[in-house]
Design an enzyme around this catalytic site. Structure first.
Site, PDB file in Angstrom:
ATOM      1  CB  THR A  84      35.942  38.973  42.925  1.00  0.00           C
ATOM      2  OG1 THR A  84      36.802  38.323  41.985  1.00  0.00           O
ATOM      3  CG2 THR A  84      34.525  38.497  42.744  1.00  0.00           C
ATOM      4  CG  HIS A 144      43.776  42.321  35.829  1.00  0.00           C
ATOM      5  ND1 HIS A 144      43.380  42.583  37.117  1.00  0.00           N
ATOM      6  CD2 HIS A 144      43.196  41.127  35.499  1.00  0.00           C
ATOM      7  CE1 HIS A 144      42.578  41.610  37.534  1.00  0.00           C
ATOM      8  NE2 HIS A 144      42.449  40.727  36.575  1.00  0.00           N
TER       9      HIS A 144
HETATM   10  P1  A3P Z   1      42.297  33.316  47.640  1.00  0.00           P
HETATM   11  O1  A3P Z   1      42.558  32.518  46.409  1.00  0.00           O
HETATM   12  O2  A3P Z   1      43.541  33.585  48.430  1.00  0.00           O
HETATM   13  O3  A3P Z   1      41.207  32.777  48.474  1.00  0.00           O
HETATM   14  P2  A3P Z   1      40.559  38.286  42.324  1.00  0.00           P
HETATM   15  O4  A3P Z   1      39.155  38.671  42.614  1.00  0.00           O
HETATM   16  O5  A3P Z   1      41.457  39.464  42.063  1.00  0.00           O
HETATM   17  O6  A3P Z   1      40.633  37.245  41.287  1.00  0.00           O
HETATM   18  O7  A3P Z   1      41.151  37.694  43.676  1.00  0.00           O
HETATM   19  C1  A3P Z   1      40.679  36.473  44.170  1.00  0.00           C
HETATM   20  C2  A3P Z   1      41.025  36.372  45.643  1.00  0.00           C
HETATM   21  O8  A3P Z   1      40.146  37.210  46.403  1.00  0.00           O
HETATM   22  C3  A3P Z   1      40.822  34.954  46.133  1.00  0.00           C
HETATM   23  O9  A3P Z   1      41.792  34.763  47.164  1.00  0.00           O
HETATM   24  C4  A3P Z   1      39.400  35.019  46.669  1.00  0.00           C
HETATM   25  O10 A3P Z   1      39.082  34.007  47.573  1.00  0.00           O
HETATM   26  C5  A3P Z   1      39.399  36.403  47.321  1.00  0.00           C
HETATM   27  N1  A3P Z   1      38.047  36.942  47.469  1.00  0.00           N
HETATM   28  C6  A3P Z   1      37.037  36.899  46.574  1.00  0.00           C
HETATM   29  N2  A3P Z   1      35.940  37.490  47.079  1.00  0.00           N
HETATM   30  C7  A3P Z   1      36.258  37.912  48.313  1.00  0.00           C
HETATM   31  C8  A3P Z   1      35.525  38.579  49.356  1.00  0.00           C
HETATM   32  N3  A3P Z   1      34.251  38.892  49.197  1.00  0.00           N
HETATM   33  N4  A3P Z   1      36.162  38.851  50.502  1.00  0.00           N
HETATM   34  C9  A3P Z   1      37.457  38.517  50.676  1.00  0.00           C
HETATM   35  N5  A3P Z   1      38.202  37.879  49.743  1.00  0.00           N
HETATM   36  C10 A3P Z   1      37.609  37.576  48.573  1.00  0.00           C
END
Ligand code: A3P
Length: 331
Positions: A84, A144
């Site tokens: 994200t 993915h």
């Molecule tokens: P956590 O669950 O450890 O907080 P993806 O986007 O691949 O699904 O990954 C989700 C993870 O990225 C989550 O980790 C989420 O909180 C974190 N995340 C999402 N947006 C973010 C941002 N802007 N900056 C840092 N981490 C972020």
């Protein structure tokens, strides 16, 4: 709408886009013949990777049918490793002429990052691939899919670039557990962790997923950029510069002086994104699995695993990775 890309995928008119051939008709028989494992999601083992069953035909259709453009950038990741965030940063950096990052009407202030950049698994599963053709170049797309299963036109093709993000596997498992629990409240952390250990976690084994992109980034550094979530957390600005340069849109001296990099970092920061109305409400559009926008923003830190994983469990997972990564510069 901006004349050139990237533009938010959601803003593209898809009123009369024809539905593509159903990937289940084309690949359904192949998929049901594959080894099956009932994890929390049903997985099918295809060429060494446990693909989520509902997406498997769509992934095969993506592999077979996707036609990249030379200036496409494919954002790839292992689930829960910062997809994200990478989507937001790449969109903000790449589209900054049309959408200045500090502007009050920036698309990322009204749209979740997943609405800006299409997820190939959803697109091909839902037969919406003709909409991809309506995106002006350069396009940003996301998947993915493991490197070895990407369309050959992407991995051997002329111009297309690939950006990959990964993360400490222990934090990924914790993040995955919290994410999936939104769908399956009775899911146990032990089961999630076990499936990471035995490699059957969705798109697993994780080590092979990471290694595929790592080796590609070593062999083709001009085409494949390998990023780590923890490095981005440590110095986001430096990695935004690296990302922009890799994508062919380096920041100019004038932009540096104007603080554009800092504006991109700020726009995409965890606290900013998490607290936007659009990310506190609503859900992604995927018909197979629609996820609440707020489930993509949990803690956004490195090292949260200590709150869930015992030192013994951590050692077991770390040892597997150490063993698998032996002989590479990966840690
Ligand atoms: P956590 O669950 O450890 O907080 P993806 O986007 O691949 O699904 O990954 C989700 C993870 O990225 C989550 O980790 C989420 O909180 C974190 N995340 C999402 N947006 C973010 C941002 N802007 N900056 C840092 N981490 C972020």
């Amino acid at each position: 709408m901006a004349a050139t890309g990237p533009v938010p995928f959601k803003d593209v008119d898809d009123g009369d886009v024809p539905a593509a051939r159903d990937p289940k008709e084309e690949f359904g028989d192949l998929v049901v013949a594959l080894p099956r494992k009932e994890q929390f999601l049903v997985g099918r083992l295809y060429r060494g990777f446990w693909l989520p069953e509902p997406y498997a035909p769509g992934i095969l259709a993506f592999r077979r049918r996707f036609t990249p453009r030379p200036d496409d950038v494919v954002l790839t990741s292992y689930p829960k490793c910062g997809t994200t965030w990478l989507k937001a940063l790449a969109f903000a950096a790449m589209a900054r002429d049309a959408y200045p990052p500090a502007a009050a009407d920036h698309p990322l202030r009204r749209l979740n990052p997943h609405a800006c950049i299409p997820f190939m698994e959803d697109i091909f599963t839902e037969r919406r691939e003709a909409k991809l053709e309506r995106l002006p170049s350069p396009r940003l797309i996301n998947t993915h899919t493991p490197y070895s299963l990407l369309p050959e036109t992407v991995t051997t093709g002329g111009g297309c670039k690939v950006v990959y993000i990964c993360r400490d596997p222990k934090d990924m498992v914790v993040s995955l557990y919290h994410f999936l629990r939104r769908l399956q409240p009775d899911l146990s952390f032990a089961d999630t962790f076990d499936s990471a250990l035995d490699g059957t976690v969705p798109y697993g084994p994780m080590w092979d997923h990471i290694l595929g992109y790592w080796h590609a980034s070593v062999a083709r550094p001009d085409r494949v950029l390998f990023l780590k979530y923890e490095d981005l957390l440590q110095n986001t600005g430096e990695h935004v510069r690296k990302l922009a340069e890799f994508m062919g849109r380096p920041f100019s001296a004038a932009e540096e002086a104007a603080g554009t990099v800092a504006s991109v970092v700020e726009l995409c920061s965890f606290d900013k994104m998490k607290n936007l109305e659009v990310n506190k409400t609503g859900a992604t559009e995927g018909k197979y699995k629609s996820m609440a926008h707020d489930s993509f923003f949990r803690k956004g830190v490195a090292g949260d695993w200590v709150n869930h994983v015992s030192p013994e469990m951590a050692t077991r997972l770390d040892e597997i990775f150490r063993d698998k990564f032996r002989g590479t510069a990966l840690t």
